[in-house]
Design a protein around this motif. Sequence first.
Motif, PDB file in Angstrom:
ATOM      1  N   ASN A   3       0.833  -1.202   0.000  1.00  0.00           N
ATOM      2  CA  ASN A   3       0.000   0.000   0.000  1.00  0.00           C
ATOM      3  C   ASN A   3       0.867   1.252   0.000  1.00  0.00           C
ATOM      4  O   ASN A   3       2.085   1.176  -0.108  1.00  0.00           O
ATOM      5  CB  ASN A   3      -0.987  -0.028   1.184  1.00  0.00           C
ATOM      6  CG  ASN A   3      -0.275  -0.008   2.526  1.00  0.00           C
ATOM      7  OD1 ASN A   3       0.800   0.569   2.669  1.00  0.00           O
ATOM      8  ND2 ASN A   3      -0.886  -0.651   3.526  1.00  0.00           N
ATOM      9  N   ASP A   4       0.255   2.392   0.128  1.00  0.00           N
ATOM     10  CA  ASP A   4       0.983   3.658   0.050  1.00  0.00           C
ATOM     11  C   ASP A   4       1.401   4.191   1.407  1.00  0.00           C
ATOM     12  O   ASP A   4       1.816   5.355   1.511  1.00  0.00           O
ATOM     13  CB  ASP A   4       0.123   4.715  -0.671  1.00  0.00           C
ATOM     14  CG  ASP A   4      -0.054   4.400  -2.150  1.00  0.00           C
ATOM     15  OD1 ASP A   4       0.865   3.762  -2.705  1.00  0.00           O
ATOM     16  OD2 ASP A   4      -1.089   4.766  -2.727  1.00  0.00           O
ATOM     17  N   SER A   5       1.281   3.359   2.428  1.00  0.00           N
ATOM     18  CA  SER A   5       1.636   3.827   3.775  1.00  0.00           C
ATOM     19  C   SER A   5       2.402   2.732   4.504  1.00  0.00           C
ATOM     20  O   SER A   5       1.885   2.093   5.425  1.00  0.00           O
ATOM     21  CB  SER A   5       0.376   4.228   4.558  1.00  0.00           C
ATOM     22  OG  SER A   5       0.733   4.794   5.812  1.00  0.00           O
ATOM     23  N   TYR A   6       3.644   2.526   4.088  1.00  0.00           N
ATOM     24  CA  TYR A   6       4.483   1.488   4.679  1.00  0.00           C
ATOM     25  C   TYR A   6       4.671   1.742   6.175  1.00  0.00           C
ATOM     26  O   TYR A   6       5.049   2.844   6.589  1.00  0.00           O
ATOM     27  CB  TYR A   6       5.832   1.456   3.968  1.00  0.00           C
ATOM     28  CG  TYR A   6       6.811   0.445   4.516  1.00  0.00           C
ATOM     29  CD1 TYR A   6       6.549  -0.920   4.435  1.00  0.00           C
ATOM     30  CD2 TYR A   6       7.989   0.863   5.121  1.00  0.00           C
ATOM     31  CE1 TYR A   6       7.434  -1.845   4.944  1.00  0.00           C
ATOM     32  CE2 TYR A   6       8.893  -0.061   5.635  1.00  0.00           C
ATOM     33  CZ  TYR A   6       8.606  -1.407   5.542  1.00  0.00           C
ATOM     34  OH  TYR A   6       9.497  -2.337   6.050  1.00  0.00           O
ATOM     35  N   LEU A   7       4.347   0.724   6.983  1.00  0.00           N
ATOM     36  CA  LEU A   7       4.415   0.801   8.449  1.00  0.00           C
ATOM     37  C   LEU A   7       3.617   1.981   8.995  1.00  0.00           C
ATOM     38  O   LEU A   7       3.921   2.527  10.053  1.00  0.00           O
ATOM     39  CB  LEU A   7       5.871   0.886   8.922  1.00  0.00           C
ATOM     40  CG  LEU A   7       6.732  -0.367   8.683  1.00  0.00           C
ATOM     41  CD1 LEU A   7       8.174  -0.113   9.107  1.00  0.00           C
ATOM     42  CD2 LEU A   7       6.168  -1.573   9.430  1.00  0.00           C
ATOM     43  N   GLY A   8       2.571   2.366   8.243  1.00  0.00           N
ATOM     44  CA  GLY A   8       1.682   3.418   8.713  1.00  0.00           C
ATOM     45  C   GLY A   8       2.292   4.802   8.738  1.00  0.00           C
ATOM     46  O   GLY A   8       1.796   5.687   9.457  1.00  0.00           O
ATOM     47  N   ARG A   9       3.314   5.048   7.913  1.00  0.00           N
ATOM     48  CA  ARG A   9       4.000   6.344   7.944  1.00  0.00           C
ATOM     49  C   ARG A   9       3.640   7.252   6.768  1.00  0.00           C
ATOM     50  O   ARG A   9       4.268   8.294   6.563  1.00  0.00           O
ATOM     51  CB  ARG A   9       5.518   6.136   7.989  1.00  0.00           C
ATOM     52  CG  ARG A   9       6.007   5.445   9.248  1.00  0.00           C
ATOM     53  CD  ARG A   9       5.596   6.190  10.491  1.00  0.00           C
ATOM     54  NE  ARG A   9       6.313   7.474  10.615  1.00  0.00           N
ATOM     55  CZ  ARG A   9       5.975   8.407  11.483  1.00  0.00           C
ATOM     56  NH1 ARG A   9       4.910   8.255  12.268  1.00  0.00           N
ATOM     57  NH2 ARG A   9       6.688   9.526  11.546  1.00  0.00           N
ATOM     58  N   GLY A  10       2.654   6.877   5.972  1.00  0.00           N
ATOM     59  CA  GLY A  10       2.157   7.774   4.952  1.00  0.00           C
ATOM     60  C   GLY A  10       2.988   7.867   3.683  1.00  0.00           C
ATOM     61  O   GLY A  10       2.828   8.813   2.907  1.00  0.00           O
ATOM     62  N   ARG A  11       3.885   6.915   3.476  1.00  0.00           N
ATOM     63  CA  ARG A  11       4.677   6.909   2.232  1.00  0.00           C
ATOM     64  C   ARG A  11       4.905   5.450   1.824  1.00  0.00           C
ATOM     65  O   ARG A  11       4.903   4.553   2.667  1.00  0.00           O
ATOM     66  CB  ARG A  11       6.003   7.648   2.399  1.00  0.00           C
ATOM     67  CG  ARG A  11       7.000   6.989   3.309  1.00  0.00           C
ATOM     68  CD  ARG A  11       8.246   7.838   3.482  1.00  0.00           C
ATOM     69  NE  ARG A  11       7.922   9.138   4.055  1.00  0.00           N
ATOM     70  CZ  ARG A  11       7.769   9.330   5.379  1.00  0.00           C
ATOM     71  NH1 ARG A  11       7.923   8.333   6.224  1.00  0.00           N
ATOM     72  NH2 ARG A  11       7.459  10.515   5.844  1.00  0.00           N
ATOM     73  N   PRO A  12       5.126   5.201   0.510  1.00  0.00           N
ATOM     74  CA  PRO A  12       5.305   3.813   0.046  1.00  0.00           C
ATOM     75  C   PRO A  12       6.645   3.236   0.473  1.00  0.00           C
ATOM     76  O   PRO A  12       7.559   3.961   0.887  1.00  0.00           O
ATOM     77  CB  PRO A  12       5.207   3.938  -1.473  1.00  0.00           C
ATOM     78  CG  PRO A  12       5.634   5.343  -1.751  1.00  0.00           C
ATOM     79  CD  PRO A  12       5.140   6.164  -0.597  1.00  0.00           C
ATOM     80  N   LEU A  13       6.750   1.936   0.317  1.00  0.00           N
ATOM     81  CA  LEU A  13       7.977   1.220   0.680  1.00  0.00           C
ATOM     82  C   LEU A  13       9.187   1.774  -0.070  1.00  0.00           C
ATOM     83  O   LEU A  13      10.272   1.868   0.497  1.00  0.00           O
ATOM     84  CB  LEU A  13       7.813  -0.274   0.378  1.00  0.00           C
ATOM     85  CG  LEU A  13       9.072  -1.147   0.538  1.00  0.00           C
ATOM     86  CD1 LEU A  13       9.560  -1.148   1.974  1.00  0.00           C
ATOM     87  CD2 LEU A  13       8.797  -2.574   0.065  1.00  0.00           C
TER      88      LEU A  13
END
Length: 296
Positions: A3-13
């Motif tokens: 998804n577009d929020s890697y580890l819930g930080r609002g940015r992709p992997l």
Amino acid sequence: MLNDSYLGRGRPLSEARLLFEIGREGAELRDLRTRLSLDSGYLSRLLRSLEAQGLVTSQRAPDDSRVRRATLTRKGLREVEELDRRSEEFATSVLAPLGPSQRDRLVAAMAEVERLMRASAVTIEVVDPGSADARACIEAYLRELDQRFDTGFDPARSPSADPEELTPPAGLFLIARLDEQAVGCGAFKVKGRGIGEIKRMWVAPFARGLGIAQRILDALEAHAVEAGLDVLRLDTNRTLKEAQALYARNGYREIARYNDNPYAHHWFEKTGLQPSKMRRGAKALPKPKGAGSTDA
């Protein structure tokens, strides 16, 4: 990861990975491109996004205006620390339900998958023995021999393996690369009718255990067949136990001394070379990559 929020930080992997690779010490953009196998355009887009978020800055290196270097801002450093913390929490959530033996098995399996994936990324190609990568490998090989041999090592006292002897049709030089970095080499030179001699077999210490030496040896044998050779010989020092084991398990038998190399204690030979199934059908030694370049 998808998804577009890697580890819930609002940015992709992809952006999170770039932050990690830039690291606390910063990194040159050309190194990042190589390490992550990114083209310049995609890397530039990722950097612009991170710069807009206030996480990264990039500027020309003070000692070379052609080189650009990316560094983390204070905000970027805090973000990497937060990503590390959340990554640890996620790993704990995966491992916590498992018993101790299950955890050990999972970690061992992950390590084996990573090792084999890295091994599959190794490439081997014919190069000019005078090229920059070839020279770097040979110099590292000679330094290691000097450190490991009881008497040290002086190349001038050993049988020659000059660039012109390792260039088709007189011979052949191979480079193994991992992530675009030269991590090993091997060569042979033609000694007479149907006979060749293996030279310069070396793998960088950090890349050992990935089966690179075996792949180099397989490739040398296949190229030797293409060159019309059916016998390969070599000599080796008694301290190089791993080399002796490699040759023994590949059908090389110990023979009587055939040269006056003062550093050799064992001499090996393999006869009746067979063409590799993967390379069968090739008709001639390829021109080495980089031949005729300014690196030669």
